[in-house]
Design an enzyme around this catalytic site. Sequence first.
Site, mmCIF file in Angstrom:
data_model
loop_
_atom_site.group_PDB
_atom_site.id
_atom_site.type_symbol
_atom_site.label_atom_id
_atom_site.label_comp_id
_atom_site.label_asym_id
_atom_site.label_seq_id
_atom_site.Cartn_x
_atom_site.Cartn_y
_atom_site.Cartn_z
ATOM 1 N N ARG A 15 0.840 -1.199 0.000
ATOM 2 C CA ARG A 15 0.000 0.000 0.000
ATOM 3 C C ARG A 15 0.882 1.258 0.000
ATOM 4 O O ARG A 15 2.089 1.184 0.170
ATOM 5 C CB ARG A 15 -0.912 -0.001 1.236
ATOM 6 C CG ARG A 15 -2.007 -1.055 1.179
ATOM 7 C CD ARG A 15 -2.771 -1.162 2.476
ATOM 8 N NE ARG A 15 -1.953 -1.706 3.550
ATOM 9 C CZ ARG A 15 -2.362 -1.856 4.806
ATOM 10 N NH1 ARG A 15 -3.572 -1.498 5.153
ATOM 11 N NH2 ARG A 15 -1.555 -2.365 5.710
ATOM 12 N N LYS A 75 2.187 1.878 7.207
ATOM 13 C CA LYS A 75 2.634 1.086 8.354
ATOM 14 C C LYS A 75 3.499 1.923 9.289
ATOM 15 O O LYS A 75 4.019 2.988 8.921
ATOM 16 C CB LYS A 75 3.464 -0.124 7.885
ATOM 17 C CG LYS A 75 2.668 -1.140 7.104
ATOM 18 C CD LYS A 75 1.429 -1.617 7.808
ATOM 19 C CE LYS A 75 1.648 -2.848 8.624
ATOM 20 N NZ LYS A 75 0.343 -3.381 9.131
ATOM 21 N N TYR A 94 -0.434 4.357 10.681
ATOM 22 C CA TYR A 94 -0.696 3.351 11.716
ATOM 23 C C TYR A 94 0.565 3.225 12.571
ATOM 24 O O TYR A 94 1.683 3.176 12.034
ATOM 25 C CB TYR A 94 -0.981 1.977 11.096
ATOM 26 C CG TYR A 94 -2.330 1.855 10.424
ATOM 27 C CD1 TYR A 94 -3.505 2.007 11.152
ATOM 28 C CD2 TYR A 94 -2.442 1.549 9.076
ATOM 29 C CE1 TYR A 94 -4.744 1.877 10.549
ATOM 30 C CE2 TYR A 94 -3.682 1.411 8.455
ATOM 31 C CZ TYR A 94 -4.832 1.580 9.209
ATOM 32 O OH TYR A 94 -6.061 1.456 8.602
ATOM 33 N N HIS A 96 0.371 1.387 16.226
ATOM 34 C CA HIS A 96 0.241 0.196 17.095
ATOM 35 C C HIS A 96 1.395 0.122 18.091
ATOM 36 O O HIS A 96 2.197 -0.819 18.088
ATOM 37 C CB HIS A 96 0.163 -1.085 16.243
ATOM 38 C CG HIS A 96 -1.053 -1.128 15.365
ATOM 39 N ND1 HIS A 96 -2.320 -1.341 15.865
ATOM 40 C CD2 HIS A 96 -1.195 -0.960 14.034
ATOM 41 C CE1 HIS A 96 -3.189 -1.305 14.866
ATOM 42 N NE2 HIS A 96 -2.540 -1.065 13.748
ATOM 43 N N GLU A 118 -4.929 4.321 14.087
ATOM 44 C CA GLU A 118 -5.802 3.358 14.768
ATOM 45 C C GLU A 118 -6.466 3.915 16.018
ATOM 46 O O GLU A 118 -7.386 3.279 16.543
ATOM 47 C CB GLU A 118 -5.031 2.070 15.116
ATOM 48 C CG GLU A 118 -3.986 2.174 16.224
ATOM 49 C CD GLU A 118 -2.630 2.667 15.739
ATOM 50 O OE1 GLU A 118 -2.514 3.061 14.572
ATOM 51 O OE2 GLU A 118 -1.682 2.654 16.556
ATOM 52 N N VAL A 239 -14.414 -11.757 15.724
ATOM 53 C CA VAL A 239 -14.760 -11.131 17.006
ATOM 54 C C VAL A 239 -13.708 -10.094 17.398
ATOM 55 O O VAL A 239 -12.561 -10.156 16.962
ATOM 56 C CB VAL A 239 -14.872 -12.172 18.152
ATOM 57 C CG1 VAL A 239 -15.979 -13.162 17.862
ATOM 58 C CG2 VAL A 239 -13.564 -12.873 18.380
ATOM 59 N N LEU A 240 -14.112 -9.176 18.210
ATOM 60 C CA LEU A 240 -13.159 -8.225 18.802
ATOM 61 C C LEU A 240 -13.669 -7.825 20.177
ATOM 62 O O LEU A 240 -14.822 -7.402 20.326
ATOM 63 C CB LEU A 240 -13.012 -6.975 17.932
ATOM 64 C CG LEU A 240 -12.079 -5.897 18.513
ATOM 65 C CD1 LEU A 240 -10.637 -6.388 18.591
ATOM 66 C CD2 LEU A 240 -12.121 -4.619 17.676
ATOM 67 N N ASP A 270 -5.040 -11.161 14.077
ATOM 68 C CA ASP A 270 -4.164 -10.052 14.490
ATOM 69 C C ASP A 270 -4.351 -9.720 15.970
ATOM 70 O O ASP A 270 -3.542 -8.990 16.548
ATOM 71 C CB ASP A 270 -4.380 -8.809 13.607
ATOM 72 C CG ASP A 270 -5.791 -8.253 13.707
ATOM 73 O OD1 ASP A 270 -6.707 -8.995 14.085
ATOM 74 O OD2 ASP A 270 -5.959 -7.061 13.413
ATOM 75 N N MET A 301 -4.586 -9.283 5.930
ATOM 76 C CA MET A 301 -5.382 -9.634 4.746
ATOM 77 C C MET A 301 -5.508 -8.486 3.739
ATOM 78 O O MET A 301 -5.420 -8.717 2.530
ATOM 79 C CB MET A 301 -6.770 -10.127 5.181
ATOM 80 C CG MET A 301 -6.729 -11.467 5.871
ATOM 81 S SD MET A 301 -8.337 -11.980 6.517
ATOM 82 C CE MET A 301 -9.291 -12.245 5.029
HETATM 83 N N1 NAD Z 1 -6.547 -10.274 9.627
HETATM 84 C C1 NAD Z 1 -6.674 -9.049 9.146
HETATM 85 O O1 NAD Z 1 -6.051 -8.690 8.160
HETATM 86 C C2 NAD Z 1 -7.628 -8.089 9.793
HETATM 87 C C3 NAD Z 1 -8.018 -6.927 9.121
HETATM 88 C C4 NAD Z 1 -8.952 -6.086 9.740
HETATM 89 C C5 NAD Z 1 -9.459 -6.398 11.006
HETATM 90 N N2 NAD Z 1 -9.022 -7.551 11.623
HETATM 91 C C6 NAD Z 1 -9.535 -7.966 12.945
HETATM 92 O O2 NAD Z 1 -10.852 -8.473 12.825
HETATM 93 C C7 NAD Z 1 -11.455 -8.436 14.112
HETATM 94 C C8 NAD Z 1 -12.843 -7.853 14.021
HETATM 95 O O3 NAD Z 1 -12.746 -6.467 13.712
HETATM 96 P P1 NAD Z 1 -14.034 -5.544 13.543
HETATM 97 O O4 NAD Z 1 -13.544 -4.261 12.966
HETATM 98 O O5 NAD Z 1 -15.106 -6.287 12.859
HETATM 99 O O6 NAD Z 1 -14.454 -5.322 15.062
HETATM 100 P P2 NAD Z 1 -15.886 -4.819 15.586
HETATM 101 O O7 NAD Z 1 -15.647 -4.254 16.929
HETATM 102 O O8 NAD Z 1 -16.568 -4.008 14.546
HETATM 103 O O9 NAD Z 1 -16.746 -6.169 15.725
HETATM 104 C C9 NAD Z 1 -16.448 -7.175 16.653
HETATM 105 C C10 NAD Z 1 -17.740 -7.900 17.009
HETATM 106 O O10 NAD Z 1 -17.392 -9.040 17.810
HETATM 107 C C11 NAD Z 1 -18.454 -9.216 18.731
HETATM 108 N N3 NAD Z 1 -17.995 -10.106 19.803
HETATM 109 C C12 NAD Z 1 -17.158 -9.838 20.836
HETATM 110 N N4 NAD Z 1 -16.980 -10.945 21.586
HETATM 111 C C13 NAD Z 1 -17.718 -11.920 21.013
HETATM 112 C C14 NAD Z 1 -17.939 -13.291 21.310
HETATM 113 N N5 NAD Z 1 -17.354 -13.891 22.360
HETATM 114 N N6 NAD Z 1 -18.738 -14.003 20.495
HETATM 115 C C15 NAD Z 1 -19.330 -13.428 19.425
HETATM 116 N N7 NAD Z 1 -19.168 -12.125 19.086
HETATM 117 C C16 NAD Z 1 -18.355 -11.392 19.869
HETATM 118 C C17 NAD Z 1 -18.777 -7.797 19.168
HETATM 119 O O11 NAD Z 1 -20.056 -7.720 19.774
HETATM 120 C C18 NAD Z 1 -18.706 -7.047 17.836
HETATM 121 O O12 NAD Z 1 -19.977 -6.988 17.199
HETATM 122 C C19 NAD Z 1 -10.489 -7.628 14.992
HETATM 123 O O13 NAD Z 1 -9.691 -8.510 15.734
HETATM 124 C C20 NAD Z 1 -9.645 -6.897 13.987
HETATM 125 O O14 NAD Z 1 -8.381 -6.537 14.515
HETATM 126 C C21 NAD Z 1 -8.121 -8.369 11.043
#
Ligand code: NAD
Length: 372
Positions: A15, A75, A94, A96, A118, A239-240, A270, A301
């Site tokens: 990027r 980054k 970003y 972190h 972030e 989840v988060l 992550d 991703m």
């Molecule tokens: N791998 C990657 O490249 C990448 C890229 C972007 C985001 N992410 C990750 O994806 C994850 C989700 O991000 P987001 O922006 O959607 O977050 P978000 O806060 O919008 O959504 C998270 C959801 O998880 C729910 N939740 C929490 N605990 C739970 C449980 N025990 N069971 C079921 N649901 C539960 C919350 O209620 C919320 O609706 C984060 O960890 C983020 O860092 C990873």
Amino acid sequence: MKIGCPTEIKPQEFRVGITPNAAQEAVGHGHTVLIQAGAGVGAGFEDADYTAAGAQIVGSAKEVFAAADMIVKVKEPQAVERKMLREGQVLFTYLHLAPDPDQTQDLLASGATCIAYETVTDRTGGLPLLAPMSEVAGRLAPQVGAWTLQKANGGRGVLLGGVPGVSPARVVVIGGGVVGTHAARVAAGMGADVTVLDRSLPRMRYLDDAFAGVFKTSYASAGNTIELARSADMIIGAVLVPGAAAPKLLSRAQLSELKPGAALVDVAIDQGGCFETSKATTHQDPIYDVEGIMHYCVANMPGAVARTSTIALGNATMPFMLALADKGWKQACADDPHLLAGLNVHAGKLTYAAVGEALGLDVITPGDALQL
Ligand SMILES: NC(=O)c1ccc[n+]([C@@H]2O[C@H](COP(=O)([O-])OP(=O)(O)OC[C@H]3O[C@@H](n4cnc5c(N)ncnc54)[C@H](O)[C@@H]3O)[C@@H](O)[C@H]2O)c1
């Protein structure tokens, strides 16, 4: 103001911090935009696209850092870049910092003013500069999961949408936030039978209102989770729990209850991942097999679709970048508490409480930093 954008040097990062469109807007606001030669190539932008937008191309990162009042990146700055930061310079990217003591010390030592994408907030309590990457990762998840399900990749050999006379795949999305909603929409759009699990009733009410008929919702109790997982062809972990490691929602022992060749796409990797058997992988070698269940756990991703990700990030960062450039960081942050929330480091002081807590360092408030 002179705004500088160096080429990203973190491995596998394609990027770029400023798109030609964002450069054009900044030039239109009377600023000088300096782009390192080739900085946009990974995202499909040529130097000529930037010069057509009114930006200037410079030969090296050293020249960008030396000339710019503000550096805009993607980054966190790598060690060699941190050495080029200087007192009074603004860094917008970003960061972190919480898990990264070396970077934090270097930024403090630089004397620069460092604003982290972030931690910038919005009026709804969301994180507007993280959301675009969650949207990208969410929409990508069913696409990579569909590929993982192909026989040659170790998957069940199931087509997401089925065909006439053959049922579609069952997709379970755990977590119905930004990632989960976008994943569910795309999986449903590909014809899959989709259920989203969440623990937040208000969120499920919203999803039900907005997407009834597109996908189903279910409360994410342990019992519902394993019951739906048993019949799933693909499970997407989304989840988060803010500020915490992802909760483990499927154990190693439970893998034997899943369908052989099912695909687990752990987007939450992550934050440590939400399946016990998840470990971070790369775009070069994205999937692995644990007891016949195929895991996809790439931690960055959005990097797979660098052009889409760059444009999405640029759309979100541009208004903040323009405010910082037009008003100077102090006035821009004084005028906008959401941008001020992004301030992590200023003039050798840490200004973000959670980072101080994580690293055991003293902090001052962002408001106090405005007085320095
Ligand atoms: N791998 C990657 O490249 C990448 C890229 C972007 C985001 N992410 C990750 O994806 C994850 C989700 O991000 P987001 O922006 O959607 O977050 P978000 O806060 O919008 O959504 C998270 C959801 O998880 C729910 N939740 C929490 N605990 C739970 C449980 N025990 N069971 C079921 N649901 C539960 C919350 O209620 C919320 O609706 C984060 O960890 C983020 O860092 C990873």
